[in-house]
Design an enzyme around this catalytic site. Sequence first.
Site, PDB file in Angstrom:
ATOM      1  N   ARG A   1      13.315  -2.803  10.182  1.00 52.99           N
ATOM      2  CA  ARG A   1      12.641  -2.092  11.264  1.00 52.99           C
ATOM      3  C   ARG A   1      12.318  -3.052  12.395  1.00 52.99           C
ATOM      4  O   ARG A   1      12.003  -4.215  12.140  1.00 52.99           O
ATOM      5  CB  ARG A   1      11.319  -1.499  10.730  1.00 52.99           C
ATOM      6  CG  ARG A   1      11.442  -0.090  10.219  1.00 52.99           C
ATOM      7  CD  ARG A   1      10.252   0.337   9.413  1.00 52.99           C
ATOM      8  NE  ARG A   1       8.947  -0.002   9.986  1.00 52.99           N
ATOM      9  CZ  ARG A   1       7.789   0.262   9.370  1.00 52.99           C
ATOM     10  NH1 ARG A   1       7.785   0.855   8.199  1.00 52.99           N
ATOM     11  NH2 ARG A   1       6.651  -0.069   9.923  1.00 52.99           N
TER      12      ARG A   1
ATOM     13  N   LYS B   1       0.826  -1.217   0.000  1.00 54.69           N
ATOM     14  CA  LYS B   1       0.000   0.000   0.000  1.00 54.69           C
ATOM     15  C   LYS B   1       0.859   1.266   0.000  1.00 54.69           C
ATOM     16  O   LYS B   1       0.498   2.252  -0.633  1.00 54.69           O
ATOM     17  CB  LYS B   1      -1.018   0.001   1.139  1.00 54.69           C
ATOM     18  CG  LYS B   1      -0.431   0.202   2.499  1.00 54.69           C
ATOM     19  CD  LYS B   1      -1.495   0.277   3.564  1.00 54.69           C
ATOM     20  CE  LYS B   1      -0.881   0.123   4.940  1.00 54.69           C
ATOM     21  NZ  LYS B   1       0.163   1.083   5.306  1.00 54.69           N
TER      22      LYS B   1
ATOM     23  N   ARG C   1      11.821  -6.991   3.933  1.00 52.46           N
ATOM     24  CA  ARG C   1      11.741  -5.538   3.787  1.00 52.46           C
ATOM     25  C   ARG C   1      12.893  -4.850   4.536  1.00 52.46           C
ATOM     26  O   ARG C   1      13.239  -5.234   5.637  1.00 52.46           O
ATOM     27  CB  ARG C   1      10.406  -5.066   4.364  1.00 52.46           C
ATOM     28  CG  ARG C   1      10.164  -3.598   4.169  1.00 52.46           C
ATOM     29  CD  ARG C   1       8.703  -3.324   4.194  1.00 52.46           C
ATOM     30  NE  ARG C   1       8.308  -2.836   5.504  1.00 52.46           N
ATOM     31  CZ  ARG C   1       7.200  -2.130   5.696  1.00 52.46           C
ATOM     32  NH1 ARG C   1       6.383  -1.868   4.695  1.00 52.46           N
ATOM     33  NH2 ARG C   1       6.884  -1.727   6.896  1.00 52.46           N
TER      34      ARG C   1
ATOM     35  N   ARG D   1      -7.179   2.714  10.999  1.00 57.43           N
ATOM     36  CA  ARG D   1      -6.840   1.334  11.343  1.00 57.43           C
ATOM     37  C   ARG D   1      -7.919   0.684  12.200  1.00 57.43           C
ATOM     38  O   ARG D   1      -7.842  -0.498  12.482  1.00 57.43           O
ATOM     39  CB  ARG D   1      -5.515   1.302  12.081  1.00 57.43           C
ATOM     40  CG  ARG D   1      -4.325   1.155  11.144  1.00 57.43           C
ATOM     41  CD  ARG D   1      -3.098   1.218  11.986  1.00 57.43           C
ATOM     42  NE  ARG D   1      -1.998   0.410  11.547  1.00 57.43           N
ATOM     43  CZ  ARG D   1      -1.011   0.833  10.777  1.00 57.43           C
ATOM     44  NH1 ARG D   1      -1.043   2.021  10.247  1.00 57.43           N
ATOM     45  NH2 ARG D   1       0.008   0.057  10.515  1.00 57.43           N
TER      46      ARG D   1
ATOM     47  N   ARG E   1       1.044  -7.435  14.332  1.00 61.03           N
ATOM     48  CA  ARG E   1       0.442  -6.404  13.476  1.00 61.03           C
ATOM     49  C   ARG E   1      -0.605  -7.030  12.563  1.00 61.03           C
ATOM     50  O   ARG E   1      -1.642  -6.432  12.290  1.00 61.03           O
ATOM     51  CB  ARG E   1       1.529  -5.697  12.671  1.00 61.03           C
ATOM     52  CG  ARG E   1       2.438  -4.856  13.557  1.00 61.03           C
ATOM     53  CD  ARG E   1       3.728  -4.517  12.869  1.00 61.03           C
ATOM     54  NE  ARG E   1       3.564  -3.447  11.894  1.00 61.03           N
ATOM     55  CZ  ARG E   1       4.418  -3.209  10.910  1.00 61.03           C
ATOM     56  NH1 ARG E   1       5.462  -3.991  10.728  1.00 61.03           N
ATOM     57  NH2 ARG E   1       4.218  -2.212  10.086  1.00 61.03           N
TER      58      ARG E   1
HETATM   59  P1  AMP Z   1       3.032   1.541   9.345  1.00 62.91           P
HETATM   60  O1  AMP Z   1       4.262   2.168   8.787  1.00 62.91           O
HETATM   61  O2  AMP Z   1       1.767   2.086   8.719  1.00 62.91           O
HETATM   62  O3  AMP Z   1       3.063   0.049   9.337  1.00 62.91           O
HETATM   63  O4  AMP Z   1       2.945   1.994  10.877  1.00 62.91           O
HETATM   64  C1  AMP Z   1       3.960   1.658  11.792  1.00 62.91           C
HETATM   65  C2  AMP Z   1       3.445   1.792  13.211  1.00 62.91           C
HETATM   66  O5  AMP Z   1       3.020   3.146  13.463  1.00 62.91           O
HETATM   67  C3  AMP Z   1       2.222   0.950  13.555  1.00 62.91           C
HETATM   68  O6  AMP Z   1       2.557  -0.382  13.896  1.00 62.91           O
HETATM   69  C4  AMP Z   1       1.646   1.728  14.735  1.00 62.91           C
HETATM   70  O7  AMP Z   1       2.393   1.494  15.908  1.00 62.91           O
HETATM   71  C5  AMP Z   1       1.890   3.161  14.321  1.00 62.91           C
HETATM   72  N1  AMP Z   1       0.741   3.693  13.535  1.00 62.91           N
HETATM   73  C6  AMP Z   1       0.741   4.084  12.237  1.00 62.91           C
HETATM   74  N2  AMP Z   1      -0.479   4.490  11.836  1.00 62.91           N
HETATM   75  C7  AMP Z   1      -1.281   4.344  12.925  1.00 62.91           C
HETATM   76  C8  AMP Z   1      -2.649   4.565  13.163  1.00 62.91           C
HETATM   77  N3  AMP Z   1      -3.469   5.002  12.199  1.00 62.91           N
HETATM   78  N4  AMP Z   1      -3.133   4.321  14.407  1.00 62.91           N
HETATM   79  C9  AMP Z   1      -2.337   3.870  15.377  1.00 62.91           C
HETATM   80  N5  AMP Z   1      -1.038   3.605  15.226  1.00 62.91           N
HETATM   81  C10 AMP Z   1      -0.491   3.839  14.009  1.00 62.91           C
END
Ligand code: AMP
Length: 214
Positions: free
Chosen positions: A160, A13, A127, A88, A171
């Site tokens: 990461r 995405k 990744r 989310r 996740r």
């Molecule tokens: P991502 O890069 O989108 O996978 O986000 C990495 C991390 O950021 C997630 O595992 C959450 O800890 C935090 N995060 C990102 N977007 C959100 C969201 N909309 N709500 C809550 N936590 C978020």
Amino acid sequence: MNLAILGPQGSGKGTQAERLVDKFGWLHIETGKILRNLVKTNHPLAKDINELMNQGLLVSDEVLSQVLDEQIKKEGAKRGILFDGSPRNLAQYGLIKKLLKERGEKLDKVVYIKISKEESLRRMSSRRTCERCGEVFNLLTNPAKIAGICDTCKGQLRQRADDQPEAIEKRLNKFREATIPVIEQAAKEKTLVEIEGEKPIEEVFNDIVKELGL
Ligand code: AMP
């Protein structure tokens, strides 16, 4: 047009979101990246947020609400917004709709990029992210020109903390539990666009553009 792009970890995405904003000029609100930048500052919540993120847990809706509220007020938002990484859960979905409504707008579409759990795990374990500029590479599908070095800024590529197997599993469970209800709700509201994500990047992109009628 305002839209959200959703998908489990590894669905691509982020890659698709970047292509879409390049082509259509929307404001890209990528909450994961914003939060990763925030933890590098001396923000009072930086330490707590970092801890949650490293474990693959979600930050609170309050923190997210502050982040989104600030972003939505940006100049570029008038051209349309692409929400990447949010909503989310149903609370965030309601929040985004409310923030847009206050601007006299709506969330026009929710794009869901679908891939299996196995594919998600396979992609995530390969990744690598640049520790300096945040650019994302993949050892299998999008390797850096020089192994371990970012093509763009020459920073070091790292896995990461939340891309480690245990955190990925968490996740993915969270996605199923909290985000699938958003997708079901969007389906009821007839704003859902479902895309098959286990195809080459270009094909997925073309499918999204076509399904959005752009
Ligand atoms: P991502 O890069 O989108 O996978 O986000 C990495 C991390 O950021 C997630 O595992 C959450 O800890 C935090 N995060 C990102 N977007 C959100 C969201 N909309 N709500 C809550 N936590 C978020």
